[in-house]
Design a protein around this motif. Sequence first.
Motif, PDB file in Angstrom:
ATOM      1  N   VAL A 151       2.526  31.250  34.452  1.00 19.66           N
ATOM      2  CA  VAL A 151       2.484  32.145  35.467  1.00 19.66           C
ATOM      3  C   VAL A 151       3.581  33.391  35.099  1.00 19.66           C
ATOM      4  O   VAL A 151       4.405  33.334  34.159  1.00 19.66           O
ATOM      5  N   SER A 152       3.733  34.524  35.982  1.00 22.36           N
ATOM      6  CA  SER A 152       4.524  35.714  35.819  1.00 22.36           C
ATOM      7  C   SER A 152       5.156  35.749  37.127  1.00 22.36           C
ATOM      8  O   SER A 152       4.483  35.541  38.350  1.00 22.36           O
ATOM      9  N   CYS A 153       6.334  35.729  37.315  1.00 19.58           N
ATOM     10  CA  CYS A 153       7.078  35.214  38.736  1.00 19.58           C
ATOM     11  C   CYS A 153       8.254  36.389  38.817  1.00 19.58           C
ATOM     12  O   CYS A 153       9.024  36.744  37.885  1.00 19.58           O
ATOM     13  N   ARG A 154       8.470  36.881  40.110  1.00 22.80           N
ATOM     14  CA  ARG A 154       9.655  37.633  40.629  1.00 22.80           C
ATOM     15  C   ARG A 154      10.393  36.977  41.758  1.00 22.80           C
ATOM     16  O   ARG A 154       9.781  36.311  42.585  1.00 22.80           O
ATOM     17  N   LEU A 155      11.622  36.621  41.447  1.00 26.12           N
ATOM     18  CA  LEU A 155      12.598  36.002  42.428  1.00 26.12           C
ATOM     19  C   LEU A 155      13.175  36.862  43.112  1.00 26.12           C
ATOM     20  O   LEU A 155      13.947  37.752  42.391  1.00 26.12           O
ATOM     21  N   ARG A 156      13.767  36.545  44.364  1.00 23.13           N
ATOM     22  CA  ARG A 156      14.576  37.227  45.166  1.00 23.13           C
ATOM     23  C   ARG A 156      15.364  36.647  46.225  1.00 23.13           C
ATOM     24  O   ARG A 156      14.951  35.621  46.726  1.00 23.13           O
ATOM     25  N   THR A 157      16.850  36.819  45.918  1.00 20.99           N
ATOM     26  CA  THR A 157      17.924  36.368  46.903  1.00 20.99           C
ATOM     27  C   THR A 157      18.399  37.575  47.657  1.00 20.99           C
ATOM     28  O   THR A 157      18.888  38.401  47.209  1.00 20.99           O
ATOM     29  N   PHE A 158      18.407  37.083  49.026  1.00 17.96           N
ATOM     30  CA  PHE A 158      18.818  38.255  50.069  1.00 17.96           C
ATOM     31  C   PHE A 158      20.385  38.070  50.547  1.00 17.96           C
ATOM     32  O   PHE A 158      20.520  36.798  50.604  1.00 17.96           O
ATOM     33  N   HIS A 159      20.947  39.285  51.029  1.00 14.87           N
ATOM     34  CA  HIS A 159      22.089  38.997  51.485  1.00 14.87           C
ATOM     35  C   HIS A 159      22.095  38.318  52.699  1.00 14.87           C
ATOM     36  O   HIS A 159      21.133  38.457  53.510  1.00 14.87           O
ATOM     37  N   LYS A 160      22.899  37.095  52.974  1.00 19.25           N
ATOM     38  CA  LYS A 160      22.904  36.308  54.128  1.00 19.25           C
ATOM     39  C   LYS A 160      24.090  36.266  54.738  1.00 19.25           C
ATOM     40  O   LYS A 160      24.147  35.527  55.883  1.00 19.25           O
ATOM     41  N   ALA A 161      25.303  36.433  54.167  1.00 18.04           N
ATOM     42  CA  ALA A 161      26.481  36.197  54.871  1.00 18.04           C
ATOM     43  C   ALA A 161      27.521  37.038  54.311  1.00 18.04           C
ATOM     44  O   ALA A 161      27.624  37.667  52.928  1.00 18.04           O
ATOM     45  N   GLU A 162      28.893  37.371  54.663  1.00 15.95           N
ATOM     46  CA  GLU A 162      29.792  38.148  54.027  1.00 15.95           C
ATOM     47  C   GLU A 162      30.291  37.487  52.836  1.00 15.95           C
ATOM     48  O   GLU A 162      30.646  36.281  52.773  1.00 15.95           O
ATOM     49  N   GLY A 163      30.059  38.450  51.743  1.00 13.18           N
ATOM     50  CA  GLY A 163      30.592  37.900  50.497  1.00 13.18           C
ATOM     51  C   GLY A 163      29.533  36.987  49.692  1.00 13.18           C
ATOM     52  O   GLY A 163      29.935  36.606  48.929  1.00 13.18           O
ATOM     53  N   ASP A 164      28.572  36.761  50.669  1.00 10.12           N
ATOM     54  CA  ASP A 164      27.402  35.742  50.293  1.00 10.12           C
ATOM     55  C   ASP A 164      28.022  34.523  49.916  1.00 10.12           C
ATOM     56  O   ASP A 164      27.809  33.827  48.824  1.00 10.12           O
ATOM     57  N   ARG A 165      28.588  33.958  50.761  1.00 15.91           N
ATOM     58  CA  ARG A 165      29.468  32.733  50.860  1.00 15.91           C
ATOM     59  C   ARG A 165      29.658  32.247  52.052  1.00 15.91           C
ATOM     60  O   ARG A 165      30.243  33.052  52.964  1.00 15.91           O
ATOM     61  N   ILE A 166      29.484  31.156  52.456  1.00 20.53           N
ATOM     62  CA  ILE A 166      30.031  30.274  53.477  1.00 20.53           C
ATOM     63  C   ILE A 166      31.007  29.052  52.974  1.00 20.53           C
ATOM     64  O   ILE A 166      30.258  28.102  52.450  1.00 20.53           O
ATOM     65  N   GLY A 167      32.069  29.085  53.104  1.00 19.63           N
ATOM     66  CA  GLY A 167      32.895  27.860  52.664  1.00 19.63           C
ATOM     67  C   GLY A 167      32.805  27.721  51.228  1.00 19.63           C
ATOM     68  O   GLY A 167      32.977  28.691  50.346  1.00 19.63           O
ATOM     69  N   GLU A 168      32.819  26.574  51.034  1.00 22.22           N
ATOM     70  CA  GLU A 168      32.416  26.287  49.582  1.00 22.22           C
ATOM     71  C   GLU A 168      31.207  26.418  48.829  1.00 22.22           C
ATOM     72  O   GLU A 168      30.808  26.455  47.634  1.00 22.22           O
ATOM     73  N   TYR A 169      30.279  27.231  49.790  1.00 24.04           N
ATOM     74  CA  TYR A 169      28.795  27.398  49.192  1.00 24.04           C
ATOM     75  C   TYR A 169      28.823  28.819  48.828  1.00 24.04           C
ATOM     76  O   TYR A 169      28.736  29.858  49.751  1.00 24.04           O
ATOM     77  N   VAL A 170      28.531  29.226  47.855  1.00 22.18           N
ATOM     78  CA  VAL A 170      27.931  30.567  47.142  1.00 22.18           C
ATOM     79  C   VAL A 170      26.650  30.417  47.348  1.00 22.18           C
ATOM     80  O   VAL A 170      25.837  29.659  46.788  1.00 22.18           O
ATOM     81  N   LEU A 171      26.339  31.550  48.089  1.00 17.36           N
ATOM     82  CA  LEU A 171      24.632  31.721  48.677  1.00 17.36           C
ATOM     83  C   LEU A 171      23.805  32.632  47.396  1.00 17.36           C
ATOM     84  O   LEU A 171      23.632  33.552  47.752  1.00 17.36           O
ATOM     85  N   ASP A 172      23.536  31.713  46.169  1.00 18.32           N
ATOM     86  CA  ASP A 172      23.071  32.591  45.221  1.00 18.32           C
ATOM     87  C   ASP A 172      21.745  32.193  44.666  1.00 18.32           C
ATOM     88  O   ASP A 172      21.061  32.698  43.781  1.00 18.32           O
ATOM     89  N   ALA A 173      21.236  31.028  45.384  1.00 15.85           N
ATOM     90  CA  ALA A 173      19.965  30.422  45.003  1.00 15.85           C
ATOM     91  C   ALA A 173      18.846  31.471  45.550  1.00 15.85           C
ATOM     92  O   ALA A 173      18.949  32.031  46.772  1.00 15.85           O
ATOM     93  N   ASN A 174      17.768  31.503  44.838  1.00 10.98           N
ATOM     94  CA  ASN A 174      16.634  32.444  45.411  1.00 10.98           C
ATOM     95  C   ASN A 174      16.057  32.038  46.835  1.00 10.98           C
ATOM     96  O   ASN A 174      15.922  30.783  47.173  1.00 10.98           O
ATOM     97  N   ASP A 175      15.745  33.077  47.558  1.00 11.23           N
ATOM     98  CA  ASP A 175      14.882  32.903  48.655  1.00 11.23           C
ATOM     99  C   ASP A 175      13.406  33.027  48.818  1.00 11.23           C
ATOM    100  O   ASP A 175      12.949  32.410  49.618  1.00 11.23           O
TER     101      ASP A 175
END
Length: 346
Positions: A205-229
Amino acid sequence: MRLLIIGTGKMANQHANRFAAIPGVHLVGAVDTDPDRLSQFCALHKIERQFSSTEEALAWDDFDAVTNVTPDAVHYATTMACLAKGKHVLCEKPLATSYAEAAEMADAAEKAGVVAMVNLSYRNVAEIHAARDLVLSGRIGAVRHIEASYLQSWLVSKAWGDWRTGPQWLWRLSKAHGSNGTLGDIGIHILDFAAYGAATEISDVSCRLRTFHKAEGDRIGEYVLDANDSFAMTANFANGALGVIHATRWATGHLNELRLRIYGEKGGVEVQHDHRGSHLKVCLDEDAETATWREMKAEPVATNYERFVNAVRLNIATEPSFRHAAGLQRILDSASAEEAAAAARV
């Protein structure tokens, strides 16, 4: 068959209910590191034995098989421990978080001579089996093009609950919590859906991944929101077909929907599955000249849970196997590596 359940989160309830409905299957124990969740789960499903670790359960040893419903990153360690004790295992997908670990698990299962199956749950959809049969029968001719998608909307709506406040959703958005995002979570489902339905394997395969902005600082509590959407890929298949496969959690209006379209020299097949049901449409023979699509009925099939139990009773291998899941993980790893390499060049 005496069954141990490892992990008592949300999906474990599905496993418990499905297995309990099969005659002769006894839920004899459950494992979880959260004592409150474990206690509530065992009370709900009338399970007598409770264990705080897989090692504790294996020391007890009074069970025949395991259904592993732990988070993705925990599959490897817990499953390998069970295989070492000669236990049959049904493991939730993905088998592991890397091809190296998945291949090692497949090797261990084959060496142990046990039934080792991965719960690629959309194998329960009768229409995908009917589509595969049509391809294998030659009704649509040589397959030339394959299109598949997996659409979810839980980042858009609260139909499944609010992901901003629910740990059961937030961990899926964070690499540090063992998530490989949409690619690792539902990508493996749509890859299997496409390849199984088209009666072939994915070569590369040839693949493109994208992670979109979802919260301030891309973080909620202990969860860094960096996995692809979202991901979009082109795929080469072993039967010579070319395909496009994509998935996202931002698909407004689609709670949980899989689609597969298979186009051959003589006809086409379409499968659609969502929370309301499944549909199989075909364009065959003279209908190809008028682009007429007709609904086709699919005969019921055994569920993964039923096939796992039957395989254990007969002590025979069954699909989807650990080896098959390791092959899918190889594709997922290559997609992740391609995107990492592209990011490094920027």
